[in-house]
Design an enzyme around this catalytic site. Structure first.
Site, mmCIF file in Angstrom:
data_model
loop_
_atom_site.group_PDB
_atom_site.id
_atom_site.type_symbol
_atom_site.label_atom_id
_atom_site.label_comp_id
_atom_site.label_asym_id
_atom_site.label_seq_id
_atom_site.Cartn_x
_atom_site.Cartn_y
_atom_site.Cartn_z
ATOM 1 N N SER A 83 0.770 -1.155 -0.092
ATOM 2 C CA SER A 83 -0.006 0.140 -0.168
ATOM 3 C C SER A 83 0.794 1.208 -0.009
ATOM 4 C CB SER A 83 -0.963 0.030 1.263
ATOM 5 O OG SER A 83 -1.516 1.346 1.524
ATOM 6 N N HIS A 113 -1.128 -1.288 -4.268
ATOM 7 C CA HIS A 113 -2.671 -1.070 -3.738
ATOM 8 C C HIS A 113 -2.438 0.375 -3.182
ATOM 9 C CE1 HIS A 113 -6.142 -2.061 -0.943
ATOM 10 N NE2 HIS A 113 -5.588 -1.135 -0.250
ATOM 11 N N ASP A 144 -4.972 3.514 -1.837
ATOM 12 C CA ASP A 144 -5.913 3.823 -0.865
ATOM 13 C C ASP A 144 -6.559 5.380 -1.168
ATOM 14 O OD1 ASP A 144 -6.049 1.338 0.901
ATOM 15 O OD2 ASP A 144 -4.099 2.189 1.420
ATOM 16 N N MET A 191 -9.203 7.917 -0.447
ATOM 17 C CA MET A 191 -9.989 8.331 0.892
ATOM 18 C C MET A 191 -10.636 9.570 0.811
ATOM 19 S SD MET A 191 -7.766 6.875 4.286
ATOM 20 C CE MET A 191 -6.901 5.303 4.135
ATOM 21 N N HIS A 202 -8.454 0.807 -3.973
ATOM 22 C CA HIS A 202 -9.304 0.560 -2.878
ATOM 23 C C HIS A 202 -9.829 1.841 -2.457
ATOM 24 C CE1 HIS A 202 -9.596 -0.400 2.008
ATOM 25 N NE2 HIS A 202 -10.787 -0.348 1.340
ATOM 26 N N MET A 211 -12.193 4.005 -0.623
ATOM 27 C CA MET A 211 -12.860 4.356 0.579
ATOM 28 C C MET A 211 -13.566 5.787 0.912
ATOM 29 S SD MET A 211 -9.958 2.954 3.256
ATOM 30 C CE MET A 211 -8.727 2.903 1.697
ATOM 31 N N MET A 232 -11.439 -6.156 5.746
ATOM 32 C CA MET A 232 -10.666 -5.063 6.478
ATOM 33 C C MET A 232 -10.050 -6.079 7.842
ATOM 34 S SD MET A 232 -10.432 -2.491 4.672
ATOM 35 C CE MET A 232 -9.324 -1.894 5.862
ATOM 36 N N GLY A 254 -9.226 3.699 6.959
ATOM 37 C CA GLY A 254 -9.133 4.931 7.482
ATOM 38 C C GLY A 254 -7.812 5.339 7.673
ATOM 39 N N PHE A 255 -6.978 4.458 8.176
ATOM 40 C CA PHE A 255 -5.555 4.888 8.458
ATOM 41 C C PHE A 255 -4.669 3.829 8.373
ATOM 42 C CE2 PHE A 255 -8.184 8.116 10.579
ATOM 43 C CZ PHE A 255 -7.658 9.214 10.300
ATOM 44 N N GLY A 256 -3.480 3.999 8.118
ATOM 45 C CA GLY A 256 -2.549 2.921 7.846
ATOM 46 C C GLY A 256 -1.837 2.794 9.520
ATOM 47 N N ASP A 275 -6.595 -6.838 4.603
ATOM 48 C CA ASP A 275 -5.932 -5.334 4.498
ATOM 49 C C ASP A 275 -5.964 -4.579 5.964
ATOM 50 O OD1 ASP A 275 -5.227 -2.759 4.226
ATOM 51 O OD2 ASP A 275 -6.822 -2.181 2.682
ATOM 52 N N GLY A 286 -2.434 -4.122 9.137
ATOM 53 C CA GLY A 286 -1.761 -4.948 10.007
ATOM 54 C C GLY A 286 -1.106 -6.072 9.502
ATOM 55 N N GLY A 339 1.196 -2.258 4.057
ATOM 56 C CA GLY A 339 1.744 -0.719 4.049
ATOM 57 C C GLY A 339 2.921 -0.499 4.676
HETATM 58 C C1 DX5 Z 1 -6.317 1.697 5.347
HETATM 59 C C2 DX5 Z 1 -5.792 1.072 4.287
HETATM 60 C C3 DX5 Z 1 -4.827 0.143 4.168
HETATM 61 C C4 DX5 Z 1 -3.347 0.544 4.817
HETATM 62 C C5 DX5 Z 1 -2.733 -0.365 5.517
HETATM 63 O O1 DX5 Z 1 -7.728 2.059 5.736
HETATM 64 O O2 DX5 Z 1 -6.921 0.471 3.599
HETATM 65 O O3 DX5 Z 1 -4.491 -0.337 2.965
HETATM 66 O O4 DX5 Z 1 -2.549 1.324 4.099
HETATM 67 O O5 DX5 Z 1 -1.653 -0.275 6.180
HETATM 68 P P1 DX5 Z 1 -1.016 -1.108 7.098
HETATM 69 O O6 DX5 Z 1 -0.362 -2.298 6.205
HETATM 70 O O7 DX5 Z 1 -0.019 -0.155 7.683
HETATM 71 O O8 DX5 Z 1 -1.914 -1.518 8.163
HETATM 72 ZN ZN ZN Z 2 -6.661 -0.391 1.570
#
Ligand code: DX5
Ligand code: ZN
Length: 225
Positions: A10, A34, A36, A38, A67, A69, A138, A143-145, A176, A178, A198
């Site tokens: 990501s 990937h 993202d 948003m 992806h 969102m 998910m 929403g956040f990495g 997707d 962690g 990511g």
């Molecule tokens: C979060 C994104 C993910 C994010 C994953 O909403 O959909 O794709 O980048 O990041 P990591 O791998 O750091 O959890």
């Molecule tokens: Zn994603």
């Protein structure tokens, strides 16, 4: 037939000031990139949109896994397919007719994916699997990495895998959130075969090497190594 794992780094965790180089750094190692998207509406965060995808597309040959969102994916998703995305995934929570949108995406030239967020049960969507190429479970709240992996989400992966097996469906089951060296095996054992990462890729000193390590772990856990 068992499919080999897809590793999809990501770019959310990459350096946005050098996006082209960051994507080229994973060429030859990543299966998909990937992306993202948003909109500060479906999720509180705001990232990037169509113009960035269109520009970045020209910088690499790696297939794009977009992806979305965003709210109102019926309106916005087809343009990503037209921009050359390999797979376009929209959220179940944002769409009242996922089958219609999946058909539109396929007609526009991409694969169609449905994403299931943390608080959404997957059962109501199992019927739709024949219309989808990808289902994204998910393993965090979208929403956040950088969030911690939630192993309890893997029950949804198991449910999808069971249904796909029974009905002999060709569908990619993507996880997707962690995903890293210490979590990818349990996701693969649950039945996932596409893995977004990511932080675990772009936070590593050598992103390509991190991808190879993740792929090895996933392939062994899937029994295809
Ligand atoms: C979060 C994104 C993910 C994010 C994953 O909403 O959909 O794709 O980048 O990041 P990591 O791998 O750091 O959890
Ligand atoms: Zn994603």
């Amino acid at each position: 037939m068992e499919l080999s794992p897809i590793i999809a780094p990501s770019i959310l965790a990459s350096d946005f000031s050098r996006l082209g180089e960051e994507v080229r750094a994973i060429e030859g190692a990543a299966d998909w990139v990937h992306v993202d998207v948003m909109d500060n509406h479906f999720v509180p965060n705001l990232t990037l949109g169509l113009p960035v995808v269109q520009s970045l597309r020209k910088a690499t040959a790696i297939p794009f896994d977009v992806h979305l969102m965003i709210t109102d994916p019926q309106r916005w998703a087809p343009a990503y397919a037209e921009a050359g995305a390999y797979n376009v995934t929209f959220h179940a929570e944002a769409c009242d007719d996922p089958v219609a949108l999946a058909k539109t995406l396929r007609a526009a030239g991409s694969k169609a994916g449905l994403a299931i967020d943390r608080d959404t049960p997957v059962e109501p969507y199992l019927e739709l699997l024949p219309y989808l190429d990808t289902i994204l479970i998910m393993t965090i709240k979208a929403g956040f990495g950088g969030q911690a992996f939630m192993p309890e989400m893997l029950d949804k992966v198991r449910d999808v895998r069971r249904r796909a097996k029974v009905n002999n469906l060709e569908i990619r089951i993507e996880v997707d959130g962690g995903i890293a060296a210490d979590t990818i095996e349990q996701a693969a054992e649950a039945g996932a075969d596409a893995f977004v990462a990511g932080t675990a890729v772009y936070g590593a000193a050598d992103p390509a090497e991190a991808i190879r390590k993740l792929r090895g772990l996933a392939a062994r856990a899937m029994g295809v190594a």
